[in-house]
Design an enzyme around this catalytic site. Sequence first.
Site, mmCIF file in Angstrom:
data_model
loop_
_atom_site.group_PDB
_atom_site.id
_atom_site.type_symbol
_atom_site.label_atom_id
_atom_site.label_comp_id
_atom_site.label_asym_id
_atom_site.label_seq_id
_atom_site.Cartn_x
_atom_site.Cartn_y
_atom_site.Cartn_z
ATOM 1 N N CYS A 82 0.797 -1.219 0.000
ATOM 2 C CA CYS A 82 0.000 0.000 0.000
ATOM 3 C C CYS A 82 0.831 1.272 0.000
ATOM 4 O O CYS A 82 0.282 2.372 -0.145
ATOM 5 C CB CYS A 82 -0.943 -0.002 1.195
ATOM 6 S SG CYS A 82 -2.063 -1.422 1.222
ATOM 7 N N ARG A 202 -21.906 -3.093 10.861
ATOM 8 C CA ARG A 202 -21.562 -4.515 10.952
ATOM 9 C C ARG A 202 -20.150 -4.735 11.496
ATOM 10 O O ARG A 202 -19.202 -4.083 11.077
ATOM 11 C CB ARG A 202 -21.704 -5.159 9.571
ATOM 12 C CG ARG A 202 -21.356 -6.646 9.529
ATOM 13 C CD ARG A 202 -21.846 -7.260 8.226
ATOM 14 N NE ARG A 202 -21.280 -6.603 7.052
ATOM 15 C CZ ARG A 202 -20.127 -6.952 6.481
ATOM 16 N NH1 ARG A 202 -19.392 -7.931 7.006
ATOM 17 N NH2 ARG A 202 -19.707 -6.328 5.397
#
Length: 410
Positions: A82, A202
């Site tokens: 990344c 969630r």
Amino acid sequence: MPRKVYVVGVGMTKFVKPGTQGDYPDYAKVAVLDALADAKIKYDDIQQAVCGYVFGDSTCGQRVLYQVGMTGIPIYNVNNNCSSGSNAIFLCKQLIEGGLIDVALAVGFEKMKPGKLGNAIFEDRADPLGRHIAKMGEMTKVLDGPLTPQYFGNAGAEHMQKYGTTEVHLAKIAAKNYRHGAKNPRAQSKKEYTVEEILNSRRIYGPLTKLECCPTSDGAGAAVLMSEEAVIKYGLQDRAVEIIGQEMATDTPALFAEKSLMKVAGTDMTALAAKRIYAKTGISPKQVDVVELHDCFATNEMITYEGLQLCGVGQAGKFIDAGDNTYGGQVVVNPSGGLIAKGHPLGATGLAQCAELCWQLRGEAGNRQVKDARIALQHNLGLGGAVVITMYKKGFSNVQPHSVAEKSKL
């Protein structure tokens, strides 16, 4: 003496859900052309180019740049997970700083698959993160499914256990980034969320909920870098942003020698690079006005505050509660919305951070502008591992950072 290096042009596409804006050559070309236009130069002026991406074949950089021009220049393709976009900037800076060239182009782009980020692509060879996974397994159970939320979820849980930070602190970070991102026309998410909505979203892993995790994204960014001589030659003094310090670090031996889930997530290399950059520039963390840091998960933003010395070790919770990470506080962190709101097309992230900080220092960030921004700090992390920390200064010459005393009066 190393030569001074400046960013004189930046470009960035909107970050979007995977598969919704065409293929990587299309949007990467847009970012490159925007950076060239911003620098007021032509592709023929570029002497070498470095392209960062994670998912792709060996010469994706050439596939992108051949559309813009075929001048026979060296084109390098880099992959450091990344942090690949910042690696492209790092290599361009070294080429200029060392006197090999005067004008370089850094490009970062990514085309990702929809849904959650998967694990190893190749099953017939060693996983580059195999030792990291094994080390994590010595301290906690490694579950089936995506590993990235496990790395960073476990790191956050360790911080909570050591220093008393809570899930509310993580939700406050995410809410802040969504609030910032709502003002960024290039951000993937335009919606603001309350702390309660984030906490009730969630559950993904450990302390992390869905709204505390960055989304998969497609997008691209680019930057033109020049030597001081080239800036003067092209008359770009009014647009030049100086890279006054840049440090790249990889993992230290402590990662495998000690038992720390935060070290597995890269805290040591962040702390090492930060220590070096402050020592070399003589700039105090308290003098930094604006930061773009690698918030792939809210837990990573939390532990990175301490690694970048924006607050003391174990003080991230107080830093968050005081609002010292946003407008009106000590420093504005991720005015772009960060990876959580802006999106995270892996190879493009480092260039997007660079673009945001250049806009901030040039006073071109619109309604997310940080007042009187003079010193900016960029943090881009890749597990496996590599981190690049870059410090930028407003103006072409003789522009000094705010002192700590000055900042307290602003």
